[in-house]
Design a protein around this motif. Structure first.
Motif, PDB file in Angstrom:
ATOM      1  N   UNK A  98       0.845  -1.194   0.000  1.00 27.88           N
ATOM      2  CA  UNK A  98       0.000   0.000   0.000  1.00 27.88           C
ATOM      3  C   UNK A  98       0.879   1.242   0.000  1.00 27.88           C
ATOM      4  N   UNK A  99       0.652   2.108  -0.973  1.00 24.95           N
ATOM      5  CA  UNK A  99       1.410   3.350  -1.100  1.00 24.95           C
ATOM      6  C   UNK A  99       0.442   4.522  -1.043  1.00 24.95           C
ATOM      7  N   UNK A 100       0.683   5.441  -0.108  1.00 28.20           N
ATOM      8  CA  UNK A 100      -0.053   6.691  -0.030  1.00 28.20           C
ATOM      9  C   UNK A 100       0.908   7.792  -0.465  1.00 28.20           C
ATOM     10  N   UNK A 101       0.590   8.469  -1.555  1.00 29.52           N
ATOM     11  CA  UNK A 101       1.585   9.371  -2.124  1.00 29.52           C
ATOM     12  C   UNK A 101       0.944  10.562  -2.809  1.00 29.52           C
ATOM     13  N   UNK A 102       1.753  11.603  -2.977  1.00 26.90           N
ATOM     14  CA  UNK A 102       1.411  12.710  -3.863  1.00 26.90           C
ATOM     15  C   UNK A 102       2.377  12.668  -5.037  1.00 26.90           C
ATOM     16  N   UNK A 103       1.823  12.821  -6.223  1.00 22.15           N
ATOM     17  CA  UNK A 103       2.622  12.880  -7.446  1.00 22.15           C
ATOM     18  C   UNK A 103       2.189  14.117  -8.224  1.00 22.15           C
ATOM     19  N   UNK A 104       3.146  14.836  -8.779  1.00 24.07           N
ATOM     20  CA  UNK A 104       2.810  16.013  -9.572  1.00 24.07           C
ATOM     21  C   UNK A 104       2.431  15.630 -11.001  1.00 24.07           C
TER      22      UNK A 104
END
Length: 265
Positions: A98-104
């Motif tokens: 599980x990955x919780x991320x912000x990507x531009x």
């Protein structure tokens, strides 16, 4: 002899007519099979990874810049991450991760685990693959005109002000897949090519519109919470349900399945 001959001719003509009749019935579905009914093969983990995250550690280091088209980021264990650079290469999420991320801005994404993107992300001329058992959620998404989404798992897009898939975007929703678009109070506009062999849900208090450049093919289930407007080509070999009014504005609708709407204009 004459009776026998006439009966034989009648029998041959009957067989010919029935053959053409069944061929006619089968024709739409034979054409449809070239779309989302092809076998989907998940790309899987890249053969080499430029950056790898596993067991709490980055190797050889944390990516501090954007990655190029030939570079990859492989995430093999759970991670919460804020990536503020452009990823022109591939981002891979392994199964049971599980990955919780912000990507531009991203290009190629392969999801076999769970990827929760917590911001509005740009998909730039790339391919997003959500494999069987994979889950992709995002608060919103901007997709460039040459991007492709292949979904064999689950995708949930939460866009409270509406959602637009521009002309040139391709979505393939494969058998067993679930594709949910939550448009809040805005409009959901689909202006690309969408092939559905799974389940698609368009949830919004506004309209869902199949726009002027769209080509929509539905072989399974397509649910629209509110009004549906069709301005282009729509082929239904499955079930489509509109909870509001169906409006056909210069659209071409071929219905070989079940079309259920509260009102039709």
């Amino acid at each position: 002899m004459k009776i026998f001959t006439r009966f034989s001719i009648f029998k041959l003509n009957y067989i010919r007519i029935m053959f053409l009749f069944f061929l006619f019935l089968a024709a739409p579905r034979l054409n449809a099979q070239t779309q989302c009914e092809d076998l989907y093969v998940c790309p899987g983990q890249p053969s080499s990874c430029t950056y790898t995250y596993s067991n709490g550690t980055w190797f050889p280091s944390v990516p501090q810049v954007g990655i190029t088209e030939t570079e990859t980021i492989c995430i093999l264990s759970d991670l919460t991450w804020n990536y503020t650079f452009e990823a022109k290469g591939t981002i891979y999420i392994a199964p049971n991760v599980t990955v919780n991320a912000t990507f531009q801005k991203v290009s190629s994404v392969i999801v076999e685990g769970t990827l929760n993107i917590t911001n509005n992300v740009d998909v730039n001329n790339g391919v997003v693959d959500v494999c069987n058992g994979g889950l992709l959620t995002t608060s919103s998404i901007n997709i460039s005109t040459t991007s492709v989404i292949n979904n064999a798992g689950d995708i949930v897009i939460n866009a409270p002000n509406g959602l637009t898939f521009n002309s040139g975007v391709t979505v393939n929703n494969y058998a067993g897949a679930d594709f949910v678009m939550n448009g809040g109070s805005g409009q959901i506009t689909l202006d690309g090519v969408i092939s559905n062999c799974g389940i698609i849900r368009a949830n919004t208090s506004g309209d869902t519109q199949f726009n002027g450049n769209s080509e929509i093919y539905n072989a399974c289930s397509f649910y629209v919470e509110n009004d549906l407007r069709i301005d282009r080509v729509y082929t239904n070999d499955g079930l489509i349900v509109s909870g509001g009014t169906l409006r056909i504005n210069n659209g071409i609708v071929t219905n070989n399945g079940v079309f259920d709407a509260t009102n039709v204009i």
